[in-house]
Write a protein that holds these residues in place. Structure first.
Motif, PDB file in Angstrom:
ATOM      1  N   MET A   1       0.854  -1.203   0.000  1.00 47.31           N
ATOM      2  CA  MET A   1       0.000   0.000   0.000  1.00 47.31           C
ATOM      3  C   MET A   1       0.888   1.250   0.000  1.00 47.31           C
ATOM      4  O   MET A   1       1.698   1.436   0.900  1.00 47.31           O
ATOM      5  CB  MET A   1      -0.885  -0.012   1.261  1.00 47.31           C
ATOM      6  N   LEU A   3       0.372   5.074   0.066  1.00 50.81           N
ATOM      7  CA  LEU A   3      -0.602   6.162   0.179  1.00 50.81           C
ATOM      8  C   LEU A   3      -0.165   7.420  -0.538  1.00 50.81           C
ATOM      9  O   LEU A   3      -0.954   8.333  -0.740  1.00 50.81           O
ATOM     10  CB  LEU A   3      -0.852   6.482   1.657  1.00 50.81           C
ATOM     11  N   GLU A   4       1.121   7.467  -0.882  1.00 55.88           N
ATOM     12  CA  GLU A   4       1.642   8.685  -1.496  1.00 55.88           C
ATOM     13  C   GLU A   4       1.683   8.620  -3.022  1.00 55.88           C
ATOM     14  O   GLU A   4       2.059   9.598  -3.660  1.00 55.88           O
ATOM     15  CB  GLU A   4       3.044   8.984  -0.943  1.00 55.88           C
ATOM     16  N   GLU A   6       0.333   8.797  -6.801  1.00 56.61           N
ATOM     17  CA  GLU A   6      -0.688   9.711  -7.338  1.00 56.61           C
ATOM     18  C   GLU A   6      -2.017   8.988  -7.555  1.00 56.61           C
ATOM     19  O   GLU A   6      -3.085   9.548  -7.310  1.00 56.61           O
ATOM     20  CB  GLU A   6      -0.189  10.354  -8.642  1.00 56.61           C
ATOM     21  N   ARG A   9      -3.747   8.534  -4.177  1.00 58.40           N
ATOM     22  CA  ARG A   9      -4.221   9.841  -3.676  1.00 58.40           C
ATOM     23  C   ARG A   9      -5.465  10.287  -4.442  1.00 58.40           C
ATOM     24  O   ARG A   9      -6.405  10.821  -3.861  1.00 58.40           O
ATOM     25  CB  ARG A   9      -3.111  10.885  -3.807  1.00 58.40           C
ATOM     26  N   LEU A  12      -8.376   8.270  -3.131  1.00 58.10           N
ATOM     27  CA  LEU A  12      -8.789   8.734  -1.797  1.00 58.10           C
ATOM     28  C   LEU A  12      -9.540  10.060  -1.893  1.00 58.10           C
ATOM     29  O   LEU A  12     -10.505  10.293  -1.162  1.00 58.10           O
ATOM     30  CB  LEU A  12      -7.573   8.877  -0.874  1.00 58.10           C
ATOM     31  N   ARG A  13      -9.088  10.924  -2.811  1.00 58.64           N
ATOM     32  CA  ARG A  13      -9.788  12.211  -2.980  1.00 58.64           C
ATOM     33  C   ARG A  13     -11.214  11.973  -3.490  1.00 58.64           C
ATOM     34  O   ARG A  13     -12.157  12.617  -3.044  1.00 58.64           O
ATOM     35  CB  ARG A  13      -9.017  13.121  -3.942  1.00 58.64           C
ATOM     36  N   LEU A  15     -13.015   9.281  -3.009  1.00 60.51           N
ATOM     37  CA  LEU A  15     -13.781   8.705  -1.899  1.00 60.51           C
ATOM     38  C   LEU A  15     -14.136   9.779  -0.868  1.00 60.51           C
ATOM     39  O   LEU A  15     -15.255   9.819  -0.335  1.00 60.51           O
ATOM     40  CB  LEU A  15     -12.955   7.581  -1.247  1.00 60.51           C
ATOM     41  N   GLY A  16     -13.156  10.650  -0.582  1.00 62.45           N
ATOM     42  CA  GLY A  16     -13.390  11.743   0.365  1.00 62.45           C
ATOM     43  C   GLY A  16     -14.469  12.685  -0.128  1.00 62.45           C
ATOM     44  O   GLY A  16     -15.325  13.128   0.647  1.00 62.45           O
ATOM     45  N   THR A  17     -14.441  12.980  -1.426  1.00 59.47           N
ATOM     46  CA  THR A  17     -15.471  13.853  -1.999  1.00 59.47           C
ATOM     47  C   THR A  17     -16.845  13.203  -1.860  1.00 59.47           C
ATOM     48  O   THR A  17     -17.821  13.854  -1.466  1.00 59.47           O
ATOM     49  CB  THR A  17     -15.176  14.116  -3.495  1.00 59.47           C
ATOM     50  N   ALA A  19     -17.751  10.963   0.355  1.00 58.95           N
ATOM     51  CA  ALA A  19     -18.137  10.931   1.770  1.00 58.95           C
ATOM     52  C   ALA A  19     -18.685  12.286   2.211  1.00 58.95           C
ATOM     53  O   ALA A  19     -19.721  12.363   2.883  1.00 58.95           O
ATOM     54  CB  ALA A  19     -16.939  10.527   2.633  1.00 58.95           C
ATOM     55  N   LEU A  20     -18.005  13.362   1.799  1.00 57.00           N
ATOM     56  CA  LEU A  20     -18.472  14.700   2.192  1.00 57.00           C
ATOM     57  C   LEU A  20     -19.809  15.039   1.526  1.00 57.00           C
ATOM     58  O   LEU A  20     -20.690  15.628   2.156  1.00 57.00           O
ATOM     59  CB  LEU A  20     -17.416  15.753   1.843  1.00 57.00           C
ATOM     60  N   GLY A  27     -27.242  15.609   5.941  1.00 57.30           N
ATOM     61  CA  GLY A  27     -27.408  16.679   6.934  1.00 57.30           C
ATOM     62  C   GLY A  27     -28.293  17.819   6.472  1.00 57.30           C
ATOM     63  O   GLY A  27     -28.988  18.441   7.270  1.00 57.30           O
ATOM     64  N   PHE A  28     -28.268  18.093   5.150  1.00 62.04           N
ATOM     65  CA  PHE A  28     -28.932  19.312   4.680  1.00 62.04           C
ATOM     66  C   PHE A  28     -30.108  19.068   3.733  1.00 62.04           C
ATOM     67  O   PHE A  28     -30.595  20.003   3.108  1.00 62.04           O
ATOM     68  CB  PHE A  28     -27.902  20.232   4.011  1.00 62.04           C
ATOM     69  N   ARG A 191     -28.576   7.361  11.049  1.00 58.74           N
ATOM     70  CA  ARG A 191     -27.927   6.219  11.708  1.00 58.74           C
ATOM     71  C   ARG A 191     -28.984   5.242  12.228  1.00 58.74           C
ATOM     72  O   ARG A 191     -28.882   4.035  12.046  1.00 58.74           O
ATOM     73  CB  ARG A 191     -27.056   6.724  12.864  1.00 58.74           C
TER      74      ARG A 191
END
Lengths: 209, 104
Positions: A1, A3-4, A6, A9, A12-13, A15-17, A19-20, A27-28, A191
């Protein structure tokens, strides 16, 4: 693995997008409220042989959770309006604390005749509640119950109790509000919705309802 | 208080404090170009946190089902304990910093 690298990364970006975005949608927007309404159990008021109040939670000191208290009060209210001559409290046991006994004490303090109370302590799942309550009631020749539990839990509980041989009249308690609008409250609601959806899936897999 | 205020208040507050931080950081000489990389790192942290949370959640369900299959009992509600999310995010933070430090 690595993580650094490209490629990692970038993944992960992405997936992060996602998730947000997911958190923002939950929430909204009213998504959690809509899903709650879809899973919500109905209330059908009727007279029966017993009012059965399902467990929620108790802390190790014997303090009932808000959900447990709401359900217990609804059970006492149903009994006092004459829905049934017997009030059954199930409950978990945590360390030395018994939810069923704490609810029983509350009912007696609020004027319920101790002779019309039946406690079913030490249950751990809805399936165990149904099996133990059904055995206790059918042993007394009783079959028809007013079932008191939370709005999300009701449909699953009703099916499990019917499968255990009881005739069920649901009395739903709003122990989770489906009208939450603040982002954190909606996340908590989602939840609870996902938790119940997973529990229904598991019960269906096990053929428990 | 209206529903609209309930929803917008935390967003407006965060937007305001973010703007103040931006101005403060620029005043202290932080490079504007580095902000883009910081935002990318933040997204990667969120992604890693989400992946580790999914992993921990799956592991928790597997442990609960295994204990039940062996005749013991653990509640499935343990799996949705909020501290699991906090611990997953902490794992992500440590892993991300570890990877970045190892590269130097």
């Amino acid at each position: 693995m690595n993580l650094e690298s490209e490629g990692t990364r970038r993944g992960l970006r992405a997936l992060g997008t996602l998730a947000l975005l997911g958190l923002a949608v939950i929430g909204f927007t009213p998504l959690a409220n809509v899903l709650h309404a879809r899973l919500h159990g109905a209330t059908r008021v009727a007279d029966a042989d017993a009012v059965v109040v399902l467990c929620s939670s108790v802390d190790p000191g014997g303090r009932l959770s808000e959900g447990s208290l709401r359900r217990a009060v609804e059970g006492i209210r149903q009994m006092r309006r004459g829905a049934a001559p017997l009030l059954v409290f199930t409950g978990i046991t945590r360390d030395e604390a018994s939810e069923a006994e704490a609810r029983g004490r509350l009912a007696v303090d609020l004027g319920v005749d101790p002779g019309r109370l039946l406690l079913v302590p030490g249950v751990r799942t809805t399936a165990e509640e149904a099996a133990q309550v059904s055995a206790a009631l059918r042993g007394r020749g009783l079959r028809e119950v007013v079932l008191v539990t939370g709005s999300l839990h009701m449909l699953r509980a009703q099916r499990v109790f019917e499968k255990a041989g009881l005739v069920v009249h649901p009395a739903t308690v709003e122990d989770v509000s489906g009208r939450e609008v603040q982002p954190f409250d909606r996340l908590s609601l989602m939840r609870a919705v996902l938790q119940e959806a997973a529990a229904r899936g598991l019960y269906r897999l096990k053929g428990a309802h | 208080m209206s529903t609209w205020v309930d929803q917008v208040f935390p967003l407006a507050l965060a937007a305001g404090s973010s703007l103040a931080l931006l101005l403060l950081a620029r005043g202290r000489g932080f490079e504007a170009a580095a902000l883009r990389e910081a935002l990318r790192r933040a997204l990667e942290f969120c992604g890693l946190g989400a992946a580790l949370y999914a992993l921990n959640l799956g592991l928790a369900v597997a442990v609960v089902l295994a204990v039940r299959a062996l005749g013991g009992f653990l509640s499935l509600y343990l799996c949705v304990e909020p501290s699991l999310l906090a611990l997953s995010l902490l794992q992500a933070l440590v892993l991300q910093w570890w990877a970045a430090t190892s590269r130097r």
